[in-house]
Design a protein around this motif. Structure first.
Motif, PDB file in Angstrom:
ATOM      1  N   UNK A  65       0.643  -1.056   0.086  1.00  0.00           N
ATOM      2  CA  UNK A  65      -0.127  -0.001   0.032  1.00  0.00           C
ATOM      3  C   UNK A  65       0.966   1.282  -0.039  1.00  0.00           C
ATOM      4  N   UNK A  66       0.216   2.124  -0.778  1.00  0.00           N
ATOM      5  CA  UNK A  66       1.101   3.468  -0.723  1.00  0.00           C
ATOM      6  C   UNK A  66       0.995   4.460   0.568  1.00  0.00           C
ATOM      7  N   UNK A  67       1.508   5.245   0.653  1.00  0.00           N
ATOM      8  CA  UNK A  67       1.689   6.237   1.866  1.00  0.00           C
ATOM      9  C   UNK A  67       0.212   7.118   1.918  1.00  0.00           C
ATOM     10  N   UNK A  68      -0.195   7.363   0.930  1.00  0.00           N
ATOM     11  CA  UNK A  68      -1.560   7.999   0.781  1.00  0.00           C
ATOM     12  C   UNK A  68      -2.654   6.868   1.264  1.00  0.00           C
ATOM     13  N   UNK A  69      -2.736   5.782   0.606  1.00  0.00           N
ATOM     14  CA  UNK A  69      -3.601   4.734   1.347  1.00  0.00           C
ATOM     15  C   UNK A  69      -3.348   4.554   2.704  1.00  0.00           C
ATOM     16  N   UNK A  70      -2.073   4.521   3.243  1.00  0.00           N
ATOM     17  CA  UNK A  70      -2.012   4.332   4.582  1.00  0.00           C
ATOM     18  C   UNK A  70      -2.260   5.458   5.491  1.00  0.00           C
ATOM     19  N   UNK A  71      -2.316   6.495   5.014  1.00  0.00           N
ATOM     20  CA  UNK A  71      -2.727   7.935   5.656  1.00  0.00           C
ATOM     21  C   UNK A  71      -4.225   7.619   5.602  1.00  0.00           C
ATOM     22  N   UNK A  72      -4.978   7.418   4.802  1.00  0.00           N
ATOM     23  CA  UNK A  72      -6.392   7.205   4.816  1.00  0.00           C
ATOM     24  C   UNK A  72      -6.822   6.177   5.761  1.00  0.00           C
ATOM     25  N   UNK A  73      -6.135   4.898   5.559  1.00  0.00           N
ATOM     26  CA  UNK A  73      -6.303   4.008   6.804  1.00  0.00           C
ATOM     27  C   UNK A  73      -6.142   4.302   8.325  1.00  0.00           C
ATOM     28  N   UNK A  74      -5.126   5.511   8.434  1.00  0.00           N
ATOM     29  CA  UNK A  74      -4.963   5.701   9.688  1.00  0.00           C
ATOM     30  C   UNK A  74      -6.223   6.557  10.315  1.00  0.00           C
ATOM     31  N   UNK A  75      -7.032   7.087   9.465  1.00  0.00           N
ATOM     32  CA  UNK A  75      -8.244   7.860   9.859  1.00  0.00           C
ATOM     33  C   UNK A  75      -9.356   6.859  10.344  1.00  0.00           C
ATOM     34  N   UNK A  94       5.125  -2.184  10.838  1.00  0.00           N
ATOM     35  CA  UNK A  94       4.939  -0.823  11.310  1.00  0.00           C
ATOM     36  C   UNK A  94       3.432  -0.694  11.807  1.00  0.00           C
ATOM     37  N   UNK A  95       3.397   0.054  12.744  1.00  0.00           N
ATOM     38  CA  UNK A  95       2.136   0.653  13.095  1.00  0.00           C
ATOM     39  C   UNK A  95       1.630   1.888  12.632  1.00  0.00           C
ATOM     40  N   UNK A  96       0.390   1.729  11.972  1.00  0.00           N
ATOM     41  CA  UNK A  96      -0.071   2.966  11.243  1.00  0.00           C
ATOM     42  C   UNK A  96      -0.490   4.074  12.226  1.00  0.00           C
ATOM     43  N   UNK A  97      -0.024   5.279  12.219  1.00  0.00           N
ATOM     44  CA  UNK A  97       0.078   6.348  12.948  1.00  0.00           C
ATOM     45  C   UNK A  97      -0.638   7.476  12.168  1.00  0.00           C
ATOM     46  N   UNK A  98      -1.604   8.065  12.640  1.00  0.00           N
ATOM     47  CA  UNK A  98      -2.125   9.415  12.024  1.00  0.00           C
ATOM     48  C   UNK A  98      -1.060  10.367  11.727  1.00  0.00           C
ATOM     49  N   UNK A  99      -0.958  10.960  10.318  1.00  0.00           N
ATOM     50  CA  UNK A  99      -0.147  11.855  10.380  1.00  0.00           C
ATOM     51  C   UNK A  99      -0.212  13.317  10.781  1.00  0.00           C
ATOM     52  N   UNK A 100       0.631  14.212  10.920  1.00  0.00           N
ATOM     53  CA  UNK A 100       0.201  15.519  11.501  1.00  0.00           C
ATOM     54  C   UNK A 100      -0.646  16.389  10.858  1.00  0.00           C
ATOM     55  N   UNK A 101      -0.663  16.106   9.230  1.00  0.00           N
ATOM     56  CA  UNK A 101      -1.517  16.821   8.247  1.00  0.00           C
ATOM     57  C   UNK A 101      -2.165  15.970   7.618  1.00  0.00           C
ATOM     58  N   UNK A 102      -3.467  16.065   7.421  1.00  0.00           N
ATOM     59  CA  UNK A 102      -4.142  15.106   6.444  1.00  0.00           C
ATOM     60  C   UNK A 102      -4.810  15.993   5.139  1.00  0.00           C
ATOM     61  N   UNK A 129      -3.700  13.507  18.603  1.00  0.00           N
ATOM     62  CA  UNK A 129      -3.823  12.037  18.030  1.00  0.00           C
ATOM     63  C   UNK A 129      -4.772  11.292  18.963  1.00  0.00           C
ATOM     64  N   UNK A 130      -4.340  11.536  20.238  1.00  0.00           N
ATOM     65  CA  UNK A 130      -4.960  10.269  21.162  1.00  0.00           C
ATOM     66  C   UNK A 130      -6.451  10.408  21.150  1.00  0.00           C
ATOM     67  N   UNK A 131      -6.927  11.784  21.281  1.00  0.00           N
ATOM     68  CA  UNK A 131      -8.357  11.710  21.284  1.00  0.00           C
ATOM     69  C   UNK A 131      -8.971  11.969  19.823  1.00  0.00           C
ATOM     70  N   UNK A 132      -8.132  12.039  18.846  1.00  0.00           N
ATOM     71  CA  UNK A 132      -8.505  12.203  17.558  1.00  0.00           C
ATOM     72  C   UNK A 132      -9.288  13.405  17.226  1.00  0.00           C
ATOM     73  N   UNK A 133      -8.596  14.638  17.440  1.00  0.00           N
ATOM     74  CA  UNK A 133      -9.105  15.931  17.063  1.00  0.00           C
ATOM     75  C   UNK A 133      -8.493  16.426  16.125  1.00  0.00           C
TER      76      UNK A 133
END
Length: 151
Positions: A65-75, A94-102, A129-133
């Protein structure tokens, strides 16, 4: 092997997505477009997990999977684990972690936001990130990641 063991075929090359919250397994499969693939896809759900209670697991033969797909997955399912398989061995984990910018991943909930009225990509800063804001770059509206829709 005991009768309690579950057998799921190993994959030679591809990606295993593990530790998916059970209620998100099929959403992850849809998000990644797995139903359109012609390679082997194995989806398991509601397995017991010491870490999250119950979990889903998805094995995808010959697909990375691409970085973009992984970023979508993190959401949709932050903190899932991607295992990259080559020659039946895990070569990367690797653990999928939400990026700082979506960018261009989720819609703004503010109907007045310019991103909902003009053809442009959304941009959100992840402020907790913890609370998902997340916070929209254009209208400054803070939103819970669980309350937004994917683009």
């Amino acid at each position: 092997m005991s009768k309690k063991e579950r057998l799921v075929a190993a994959i030679e090359n591809g990606t295993v997505i593990d530790h998916i919250p059970s209620n998100k397994t099929y959403e992850v499969a849809g998000l990644l477009g797995l139903q359109q693939l012609t390679t082997v896809v194995t989806i398991g759900n509601n397995y017991l997990s010491k870490r999250i209670g119950t979990k889903g697991i998805i094995k995808v033969q010959d697909r990375y999977f691409s970085d973009e797909e992984i970023s979508r997955l993190s959401v949709v399912a932050p903190n899932v684990v991607l295992n990259i398989i080559r020659n039946y061995e895990v070569v990367e984990k690797k653990t999928v972690i939400m990026p700082d910018i979506l960018r261009g991943i989720v819609r703004c909930n503010n109907p007045q936001c310019i991103t909902n009225n003009e053809p442009m990509a959304t941009v959100f800063r992840v402020i907790d990130k913890r609370r998902g804001i997340i916070k929209c770059r254009y209208c400054d509206k803070e939103q819970a990641i669980t309350a937004v829709k994917l683009v």
